[in-house]
Motif scaffolding. Structure first.
Motif, PDB file in Angstrom:
ATOM      1  N   ARG A  64       0.805  -1.225   0.000  1.00  7.71           N
ATOM      2  CA  ARG A  64       0.000   0.000   0.000  1.00  7.71           C
ATOM      3  C   ARG A  64       0.836   1.272   0.000  1.00  7.71           C
ATOM      4  NH1 ARG A  64      -4.542  -1.582   4.409  1.00  7.71           N
ATOM      5  NH2 ARG A  64      -5.561  -3.216   3.218  1.00  7.71           N
ATOM      6  N   LEU A  65       2.090   1.179  -0.355  1.00  4.79           N
ATOM      7  CA  LEU A  65       2.914   2.391  -0.407  1.00  4.79           C
ATOM      8  C   LEU A  65       2.349   3.438  -1.372  1.00  4.79           C
ATOM      9  CD1 LEU A  65       6.644   1.276  -0.119  1.00  4.79           C
ATOM     10  CD2 LEU A  65       5.349   2.729   1.433  1.00  4.79           C
ATOM     11  N   PRO A  66       1.785   3.055  -2.538  1.00  6.66           N
ATOM     12  CA  PRO A  66       1.196   4.091  -3.403  1.00  6.66           C
ATOM     13  C   PRO A  66       0.049   4.849  -2.720  1.00  6.66           C
ATOM     14  CG  PRO A  66       1.599   2.120  -4.670  1.00  6.66           C
ATOM     15  CD  PRO A  66       1.838   1.756  -3.224  1.00  6.66           C
ATOM     16  N   ALA A  67      -0.764   4.159  -1.944  1.00 12.10           N
ATOM     17  CA  ALA A  67      -1.844   4.839  -1.216  1.00 12.10           C
ATOM     18  C   ALA A  67      -1.269   5.773  -0.150  1.00 12.10           C
ATOM     19  CB  ALA A  67      -2.778   3.808  -0.579  1.00 12.10           C
ATOM     20  N   TRP A  68      -0.189   5.329   0.500  1.00 11.61           N
ATOM     21  CA  TRP A  68       0.477   6.173   1.493  1.00 11.61           C
ATOM     22  C   TRP A  68       1.037   7.427   0.815  1.00 11.61           C
ATOM     23  CZ3 TRP A  68       0.209   6.793   6.422  1.00 11.61           C
ATOM     24  CH2 TRP A  68       1.230   7.398   7.135  1.00 11.61           C
ATOM     25  N   GLY A  69       1.599   7.262  -0.379  1.00  9.97           N
ATOM     26  CA  GLY A  69       2.092   8.405  -1.143  1.00  9.97           C
ATOM     27  C   GLY A  69       0.966   9.329  -1.576  1.00  9.97           C
ATOM     28  N   ALA A  70      -0.209   8.756  -1.878  1.00 10.99           N
ATOM     29  CA  ALA A  70      -1.351   9.587  -2.273  1.00 10.99           C
ATOM     30  C   ALA A  70      -1.798  10.478  -1.121  1.00 10.99           C
ATOM     31  CB  ALA A  70      -2.501   8.701  -2.743  1.00 10.99           C
ATOM     32  N   ILE A  71      -1.680   9.983   0.109  1.00 11.56           N
ATOM     33  CA  ILE A  71      -2.004  10.820   1.273  1.00 11.56           C
ATOM     34  C   ILE A  71      -1.039  12.006   1.326  1.00 11.56           C
ATOM     35  CG2 ILE A  71      -2.066  10.894   3.800  1.00 11.56           C
ATOM     36  CD1 ILE A  71      -2.912   7.897   3.657  1.00 11.56           C
ATOM     37  N   LEU A  72       0.244  11.740   1.079  1.00 10.73           N
ATOM     38  CA  LEU A  72       1.216  12.832   1.019  1.00 10.73           C
ATOM     39  C   LEU A  72       0.892  13.773  -0.138  1.00 10.73           C
ATOM     40  CD1 LEU A  72       3.817  14.098   2.112  1.00 10.73           C
ATOM     41  CD2 LEU A  72       5.092  12.560   0.607  1.00 10.73           C
ATOM     42  N   GLY A  73       0.409  13.226  -1.253  1.00 13.69           N
ATOM     43  CA  GLY A  73       0.000  14.056  -2.387  1.00 13.69           C
ATOM     44  C   GLY A  73      -1.158  14.980  -2.045  1.00 13.69           C
ATOM     45  N   ALA A  74      -2.075  14.498  -1.214  1.00 13.10           N
ATOM     46  CA  ALA A  74      -3.186  15.350  -0.777  1.00 13.10           C
ATOM     47  C   ALA A  74      -2.664  16.507   0.073  1.00 13.10           C
ATOM     48  CB  ALA A  74      -4.202  14.523   0.011  1.00 13.10           C
ATOM     49  N   VAL A  75      -1.711  16.198   0.945  1.00 10.46           N
ATOM     50  CA  VAL A  75      -1.107  17.251   1.769  1.00 10.46           C
ATOM     51  C   VAL A  75      -0.351  18.239   0.887  1.00 10.46           C
ATOM     52  CG1 VAL A  75       0.613  17.712   3.567  1.00 10.46           C
ATOM     53  CG2 VAL A  75      -0.962  15.788   3.815  1.00 10.46           C
ATOM     54  N   ALA A  76       0.460  17.709  -0.025  1.00 12.03           N
ATOM     55  CA  ALA A  76       1.248  18.576  -0.910  1.00 12.03           C
ATOM     56  C   ALA A  76       0.346  19.410  -1.816  1.00 12.03           C
ATOM     57  CB  ALA A  76       2.202  17.730  -1.747  1.00 12.03           C
ATOM     58  N   GLY A  77      -0.709  18.815  -2.350  1.00 12.26           N
ATOM     59  CA  GLY A  77      -1.639  19.566  -3.205  1.00 12.26           C
ATOM     60  C   GLY A  77      -2.351  20.666  -2.447  1.00 12.26           C
ATOM     61  N   THR A  78      -2.706  20.385  -1.201  1.00 10.54           N
ATOM     62  CA  THR A  78      -3.365  21.399  -0.375  1.00 10.54           C
ATOM     63  C   THR A  78      -2.414  22.554  -0.078  1.00 10.54           C
ATOM     64  OG1 THR A  78      -4.768  19.710   0.622  1.00 10.54           O
ATOM     65  CG2 THR A  78      -4.565  21.803   1.803  1.00 10.54           C
ATOM     66  N   ALA A 103      -5.348  21.514  -7.677  1.00 10.83           N
ATOM     67  CA  ALA A 103      -4.022  21.025  -7.288  1.00 10.83           C
ATOM     68  C   ALA A 103      -4.126  19.819  -6.356  1.00 10.83           C
ATOM     69  CB  ALA A 103      -3.226  22.143  -6.611  1.00 10.83           C
ATOM     70  N   ILE A 104      -5.209  19.694  -5.638  1.00  7.91           N
ATOM     71  CA  ILE A 104      -5.338  18.576  -4.686  1.00  7.91           C
ATOM     72  C   ILE A 104      -5.506  17.243  -5.416  1.00  7.91           C
ATOM     73  CG2 ILE A 104      -6.674  17.624  -2.759  1.00  7.91           C
ATOM     74  CD1 ILE A 104      -7.237  20.585  -1.966  1.00  7.91           C
ATOM     75  N   PRO A 105      -6.504  17.076  -6.307  1.00 10.78           N
ATOM     76  CA  PRO A 105      -6.597  15.784  -7.001  1.00 10.78           C
ATOM     77  C   PRO A 105      -5.411  15.512  -7.924  1.00 10.78           C
ATOM     78  CG  PRO A 105      -8.305  17.274  -7.793  1.00 10.78           C
ATOM     79  CD  PRO A 105      -7.645  17.936  -6.629  1.00 10.78           C
ATOM     80  N   VAL A 106      -4.846  16.573  -8.496  1.00 14.00           N
ATOM     81  CA  VAL A 106      -3.655  16.388  -9.332  1.00 14.00           C
ATOM     82  C   VAL A 106      -2.494  15.886  -8.472  1.00 14.00           C
ATOM     83  CG1 VAL A 106      -1.920  17.623 -10.694  1.00 14.00           C
ATOM     84  CG2 VAL A 106      -4.346  18.022 -11.114  1.00 14.00           C
ATOM     85  N   GLY A 107      -2.315  16.479  -7.305  1.00 11.76           N
ATOM     86  CA  GLY A 107      -1.260  16.036  -6.387  1.00 11.76           C
ATOM     87  C   GLY A 107      -1.460  14.595  -5.959  1.00 11.76           C
ATOM     88  N   ILE A 108      -2.696  14.222  -5.670  1.00 13.50           N
ATOM     89  CA  ILE A 108      -2.985  12.847  -5.257  1.00 13.50           C
ATOM     90  C   ILE A 108      -2.635  11.870  -6.374  1.00 13.50           C
ATOM     91  CG2 ILE A 108      -4.851  11.239  -4.692  1.00 13.50           C
ATOM     92  CD1 ILE A 108      -6.174  13.606  -3.161  1.00 13.50           C
ATOM     93  N   ALA A 109      -3.098  12.151  -7.588  1.00 12.75           N
ATOM     94  CA  ALA A 109      -2.840  11.242  -8.716  1.00 12.75           C
ATOM     95  C   ALA A 109      -1.354  11.172  -9.049  1.00 12.75           C
ATOM     96  CB  ALA A 109      -3.633  11.703  -9.940  1.00 12.75           C
ATOM     97  N   PHE A 110      -0.690  12.327  -9.060  1.00 13.13           N
ATOM     98  CA  PHE A 110       0.731  12.374  -9.395  1.00 13.13           C
ATOM     99  C   PHE A 110       1.568  11.620  -8.358  1.00 13.13           C
ATOM    100  CE2 PHE A 110       4.819  14.813  -9.600  1.00 13.13           C
ATOM    101  CZ  PHE A 110       5.182  14.398 -10.871  1.00 13.13           C
TER     102      PHE A 110
END
Length: 131
Positions: A64-78, A103-110
């Protein structure tokens, strides 16, 4: 835990190099000073990614590392979109609010996609450690 840190830092370093190279190629040199805050913040990404990987819950590693990274992407996008307003800074003019929120959904996906690479790097390091 060190493998997590190394895998995430390595992928983060490659992502930063690709982003910096893209900026140099795509933007005229007179535009680059406007992006200095962004490029300065990028210097801390490998460290932040490495630490974030170390805080991943043990049952999540590596599946689940990609999901963990997506959480960081949500923080970074925000932070990038809403707090620092980077879309408007990059464009050089005020952009509509929906662009900042985008920027939030883009950050999550990226970040999800990049953390797929972190998972692969972690698995490769783990396999090399068993030899």
């Amino acid at each position: 835990m060190f493998r997590r840190f190394v895998a995430a830092s390595a992928v983060g370093s490659l992502a930063i190099a690709a982003g910096a190279f893209s900026i140099l190629l795509l933007l005229p040199s007179r535009e680059t000073p406007r992006l200095f805050p962004l490029t300065a913040a990028w210097c801390f990404v490998p460290l932040a990614w490495g630490l974030w990987a170390m805080f991943a819950p043990a049952p999540w590693v590596p599946r689940r590392l990609p999901a963990w990274g997506a959480i960081l992407g949500a923080v970074a996008g925000t932070v990038a979109g809403l707090v620092l307003n980077l879309p408007s800074r990059v464009a050089g003019e005020m952009l509509p609010l929906w662009v900042r929120w985008a920027a939030i959904p883009v950050g999550i996906a990226f970040y999800y996609c990049l953390w797929l690479l972190v998972r692969k790097a972690y698995q490769s390091l783990a396999a090399a450690g068993r030899l």
